[in-house]
Design an enzyme around this catalytic site. Structure first.
Site, short mmCIF file in Angstrom:
data_model
loop_
_atom_site.label_atom_id
_atom_site.label_comp_id
_atom_site.label_asym_id
_atom_site.label_seq_id
_atom_site.Cartn_x
_atom_site.Cartn_y
_atom_site.Cartn_z
N LYS A 136 44.92 46.55 35.01
CA LYS A 136 43.54 46.22 34.65
C LYS A 136 42.57 46.82 35.66
O LYS A 136 41.49 47.28 35.31
CB LYS A 136 43.37 44.70 34.57
CG LYS A 136 44.05 44.03 33.39
CD LYS A 136 43.68 42.55 33.37
CE LYS A 136 44.24 41.86 32.12
NZ LYS A 136 45.68 41.73 32.18
N GLU A 163 36.51 38.97 38.49
CA GLU A 163 35.40 39.33 37.61
C GLU A 163 34.41 38.18 37.57
O GLU A 163 34.80 37.00 37.59
CB GLU A 163 35.89 39.55 36.17
CG GLU A 163 36.61 40.84 35.93
CD GLU A 163 37.03 40.98 34.47
OE1 GLU A 163 36.83 40.00 33.70
OE2 GLU A 163 37.56 42.02 34.11
N ARG A 186 49.22 49.14 22.41
CA ARG A 186 50.26 48.78 21.44
C ARG A 186 49.59 48.19 20.20
O ARG A 186 48.37 48.02 20.15
CB ARG A 186 51.19 47.72 22.04
CG ARG A 186 50.43 46.49 22.55
CD ARG A 186 51.34 45.37 22.95
NE ARG A 186 50.67 44.34 23.73
CZ ARG A 186 49.88 43.40 23.24
NH1 ARG A 186 49.62 43.37 21.94
NH2 ARG A 186 49.33 42.49 24.03
#
Length: 662
Positions: free
Chosen positions: A116, A200, A292
């Site tokens: 990430k 975050e 995916r």
């Protein structure tokens, strides 16, 4: 097109891929662990190969076993499904090195988005909007605490290599940060083998909206619109739909363009999903990219009239995308929910066991069922406890929600507990109906969605009793050699009149006895001090139609020789087990002197030692089972007399882990 494809997965997604391959005439090769030797994906495939023990690490996560099975079976390509090895760079590269096509993106693309932190740094270079935070390589705890203070609270801690919400924690102060960080690191290390974190700024009341993207090897990248996934519990999606009730055409166009830019940044090929956090004002920020197919892909398929697995197969074989962006058209509204073996009233504790009854609505133009088990199969402790995905489609959102309510009402699971009642409340809740839900709403107001111990009303009991009487009468008569004989009646017949019968029902370990007189749909019923006159009762399809004290009602209901399932006027589900009409005894569970394992699992943390004095509700052990952590707490205040668990140990269900002194 490929002739032989191996599916490196299990359960529902393996069955889903097999269906498309079969339609295209592709020979399918399944793999299975010791726990899955009789699983449905094994039975549906053209051939199947064993790959190891029941635990994922011993089977479905073994790259060597997958490649060995592929080589021995002559597979030309491998479809990874989702989960397990689907986003594993090493697996994608190993397939490439072995000359086997990986039906997914190139290893370089997976690698770019697998972290990430790295993904956010890459997105910043391509002007994709980001949430403020820290995603650097320096990971010592003191430095992370300093960065958290600079980012500001509230903030969210996320495992850099993670997914599925594992290890994520919202922190609201410097004081909370160290413990939350330690917990997140422990979970990340166990789940992903990587304890690195990113931080975050936490967007209050955000929505989670993702875009389905597709790229080919001819330089084309498109998106197939969005999926709203804001109904979440602990970062796990509960309901997914498309189109989003929140997006305007302008927001959709801007987010779609950002999703395509994100895919182009990594030269993406195949199916992927770009996920965004969306603020209440419509501001959107890149969250992550899943390299995916997603669990919720069927809602996109139903609204766009496509088969995304077929697209994956064709693009992996070198074909171009079948549509340009201008040709992507969405029609109607689709919603998906997942039926799980779990107990919402016990903090959604995952369940296991044999599916004694599994009734699902019949597939139609409006209802789609994607499942990996059938009645009689066992939900095992080793894998995700999902039983089936229930997907509906109709002309608009209101009609789709009604289709979903009907489909859930027609579903029944007996064996392990399920989340059907929870989902029924969810799709009737005003916040969901009005499309106002945000990602934290369920966690803030969970009690509004739980079935709880709402005892059945007298009306419910009388309806259930009438159904039992009708069922018994019809089945005794139909099995008799002379259906006109009084001895073939199930009405407690006596000379001159129908005798008294006792209908005994149990619900959540409570027993109810309803006294009944009458037959053939006309009954006088008594429960305690309350009575009811039932006239003209009939079972029609899955409904009971009757006059209760002169009031005509239709009640959604299903009855057999073991259970009665019905919904009251408010849509509340009641499942009654039939019991013997005579003596009944209850037995209390073990007292509060011990803590037992609620299911098989691994002990990941022991927080006490023998001789410790603890308070009621204090956390004693942390157990990992069925892809989640369970905190085992003290049932009362007292002294620890014995401790029968060590960190890392695997324990069986009902094992006594902690014993208190008397």
């Amino acid at each position: 097109m490929f002739e032989r494809v191996l599916i490196a997965n299990r359960g529902e997604i393996a069955c889903r891929v097999i269906r498309t391959c079969r339609r295209l005439g592709i020979h399918t090769i399944a793999v299975y662990s010791e726990a899955d030797r009789d699983a449905q994906h094994v039975r549906l495939a053209d051939e199947a190969w064993p790959i190891g023990g029941p635990r994922p690490a011993d089977s479905y996560l073994r790259i060597d076993a997958m490649l060995d099975a592929a080589k021995k079976s002559g597979a030309q390509a491998i479809h990874p499904g989702y989960g397990f090895l689907s986003e594993n760079t090493a697996f994608s590269r190993a397939c490439k090195d072995a000359g086997i096509v990986f039906i997914g993106p190139d290893p370089e693309s997976i690698d770019a988005m697998g972290s990430k932190a790295a993904a956010k740094q890459l997105m910043a270079k391509h002007d994709v909007p980001l949430v403020p935070g820290y995603s650097g390589d320096k990971q010592d705890n003191a430095y992370l605490a300093e960065q958290a203070h600079q980012v500001g609270y509230p903030l969210i801690i996320k495992p850099s290599a993670g997914g599925g919400g594992k290890g994520m924690h919202v922190v609201r102060s410097d004081a909370e940060f160290p413990e939350a960080l330690a917990t997140a690191q422990r979970v990340a290390e166990a789940a992903f083998g990587d304890a690195s974190m990113l931080l975050e700024r936490y967007v209050e009341h955000p929505r989670h909206i993702e875009f389905q993207i597709f790229g080919d090897r001819h330089g084309h990248v498109i998106h197939l619109d969005e999926r709203e996934c804001s109904a979440q519990r602990r970062y796990q999606k509960v309901l997914e739909e498309t189109p989003s009730p929140f997006l305007t055409p302008e927001r959709r166009a801007a987010m779609g363009a950002a999703a395509v830019a994100a895919a182009r940044a990594v030269n993406y090929v195949g199916a992927g999903t770009v996920e965004f956090i969306v603020g209440p004002a419509g501001d959107f920020h890149f969250m992550e990219m899943n390299t995916r197919l997603q669990v919720e892909h069927p809602v996109t398929e139903l609204t766009h009239g496509v088969d995304l697995v077929e697209w994956q197969l064709r693009i992996a074989d070198g074909e171009p995308l079948p549509l340009s962006q201008d040709e992507v058209i969405s029609r109607g509204h689709a919603i998906e929910v997942r039926l799980y073996a779990e107990d919402p009233d016990q903090n959604f504790l995952p369940g296991s066991g044999k599916l004694q009854t599994l009734r699902l609505p019949a597939p139609s133009t409006h209802v789609r069922i994607d499942g990996g088990v059938i009645e009689g199969d066992t939900v095992t402790i080793f894998y995700d406890p999902m039983i089936a995905k229930l997907i509906v489609h109709d002309a608009n959102r209101a009609q789709a929600l009604q289709r979903l309510r009907e489909a859930l009402a027609a579903s029944e699971i007996v064996g392990p507990k399920s989340n059907i009642g929870f989902l029924e409340r969810l799709v009737r809740h005003p916040t969901v109906v009005e499309g106002r839900i945000d990602t934290g709403y369920l966690d803030r107001h969970l009690e509004e969605f739980l079935v709880g111990d709402i005892p059945p009303t007298e009306d419910v009991l009388f309806a259930a009793a009438a159904a039992v009487l009708l069922y018994d009468e019809s089945h005794v008569a139909s099995s008799a050699s002379d259906p006109h004989s009084p001895w073939s009646s199930a009405d407690a017949w006596r000379i001159g009149h129908a005798g008294k019968r006792i209908v005994a029902l149990t619900w959540r370990e409570q027993r109810f006895e309803i006294e009944a007189r009458g037959h053939a749909g006309d009954y006088q019923l008594h429960h305690g001090e309350t009575s009811c006159e039932v006239r003209g009762a009939k079972l029609l399809d899955n409904d009971l139609s009757a006059r209760f004290d002169g009031e005509s009602r239709r009640i959604p209901l299903r009855s057999d020789d073991a259970r009665v399932l019905l919904h009251d006027a408010h849509g509340q589900r009641y499942s009654f087990a039939r019991a013997a009409a005579f003596a009944w005894e209850s037995s209390d569970a073990a007292g509060g002197n011990q803590v037992i394992a609620p299911m098989p699992g691994r002990i990941v943390l022991v927080k006490v030692k023998v001789g410790d004095v603890v308070e009621q509700g204090q956390e004693l052990l942390v157990m990992e089972a069925m892809k989640m952590e369970l905190a085992l707490k003290a049932p009362r205040a007292g002294t620890i007399e014995s401790l029968n668990a060590t960190q890392g140990e695997f324990v069986e269900a009902d094992a006594v882990l902690v014993l208190f002194a008397d």
